[in-house]
Scaffold this active site. Structure first.
Site, short mmCIF file in Angstrom:
data_model
loop_
_atom_site.label_atom_id
_atom_site.label_comp_id
_atom_site.label_asym_id
_atom_site.label_seq_id
_atom_site.Cartn_x
_atom_site.Cartn_y
_atom_site.Cartn_z
N ASP A 14 -6.62 2.64 -9.64
CA ASP A 14 -7.17 2.84 -8.29
C ASP A 14 -8.67 2.52 -8.33
OD1 ASP A 14 -7.69 3.58 -5.72
OD2 ASP A 14 -7.05 5.65 -5.92
N ASP A 50 -11.96 2.33 -6.13
CA ASP A 50 -12.54 2.74 -4.85
C ASP A 50 -14.05 2.54 -4.85
OD1 ASP A 50 -10.22 3.46 -3.59
OD2 ASP A 50 -10.33 5.56 -4.19
N ASP A 105 -9.07 6.85 -15.29
CA ASP A 105 -9.20 8.29 -15.45
C ASP A 105 -7.85 8.90 -15.80
OD1 ASP A 105 -7.75 8.52 -13.08
OD2 ASP A 105 -9.56 8.70 -11.86
#
EC number: 2.7.7.-
Length: 296
Positions: free
Chosen positions: A82, A84, A191
């Site tokens: 992901d 962002d 992460d």
């Protein structure tokens, strides 16, 4: 028009089966949804995609399970990264930032391949809000991790994912993945959520209720070679690239989609050429203004 009507019209406009298109073995997934009840957005899980209707957003588990409802019997796992960023609200600045972020995504994918042996992605999609999802399907992950060999050695699927996930995150944080344009890798791009066996991810094609934009693919293996996509992305200026991504949110999947709904229901002009940034920025600003007034 209210949010529920807009979202309902959007999903009704999509061709049958398109929400399953980028999900391997959808029957092995847990599916989750958000609904609008009064002024509140509520979240619920269900066993199958066809069990519910009237939802705002659609999610699926990255893991594949024998019994998805209880998360039992892990069969496989999609790796999803992901990416962002805080994108500005002003239309032209938003589009430039979106284009710049996609360039960073492409560079990061190549750097992960060079430094850590990652495979090519299967899909890169706009998340519908602040960035992109890079998806590696279970079939790709199996080949990359030599999954069958580990299973023959008695290592359970969950252990494979945890070991590899922790190792990749550690290598990234320790600086084995280098380069100025991918410094975000050490700041949270990779992460611990990456190897969470119960992770849910927004389905490609789902509306994002924060922005009222859909999560749409910008590249997939079926759509062409990665090297061609990479060269095209890196060869464009940020604004042109951002316009192409935003145009995709209006026109995907080619029949139906958000642009068609906005034009038909609100008589909003969404027909702008993304290769003419001055024209597209104006149209995009109008779209953002209308959607901004509808946000819950």
């Amino acid at each position: 028009m209210d949010v529920k009507t807009l979202v309902g019209e959007y999903y009704a406009s999509l061709p049958s089966g398109v929400l399953r298109e980028f999900v391997e073995d959808p029957s092995s997934r847990e599916w989750a949804y958000t609904f609008l009840k009064g002024r509140d957005i509520v979240f619920t899980r269900k066993r199958r995609l066809d069990e519910v209707s009237g939802f705002l957003e659609l999610y699926h588990s990255t893991g594949k399970f024998k019994n998805p409802k209880s998360w039992e019997g892990l069969l496989g796992w999609d790796l999803v990264i992901d990416v962002d960023a805080e994108l500005p609200e002003e239309p032209e600045a938003f589009l430039k930032s979106l284009g710049r972020l996609l360039k960073d995504v492409v560079i990061a994918c190549d750097e992960l391949r060079r430094a850590l042996g990652f495979p090519r992605p299967d899909v890169v999609n706009f998340s519908g809000s602040k960035g992109f999802h890079v998806r590696y399907f279970d079939s790709t992950v199996r080949r990359w991790l030599r999954w069958d060999l580990h299973e023959r050695r008695g290592i359970k699927p969950g252990e494979i994912i945890q070991r590899v996930g922790r190792g990749v995150v550690w290598l990234a944080r320790e600086g084995f993945v280098a380069g100025d344009r991918v410094r975000a890798l050490r700041e949270g791009l990779l992460d611990d959520s990456m190897y969470d066996l119960k992770r849910l991810i927004r389905c490609v094609g789902s509306m994002n209720v924060k922005s009222l934009l859909p999560a749409v693919p910008v590249w997939s293996r079926e759509g062409g070679r990665w090297v061609d996509f990479r060269d095209e992305v890196l060869g464009m200026n940020d604004l042109e690239l951002g316009c192409l991504v935003a145009h995709r949110t209006l026109t995907w999947p080619g029949r139906g989609g958000l642009g068609v709904v906005l034009s038909r229901v609100l008589d909003l002009d969404t027909d702008a050429d993304p290769e003419d940034p001055s024209d597209f920025v104006e149209v995009w600003g109008n779209v953002m203004s209308v959607l901004g007034e509808l946000k819950p």
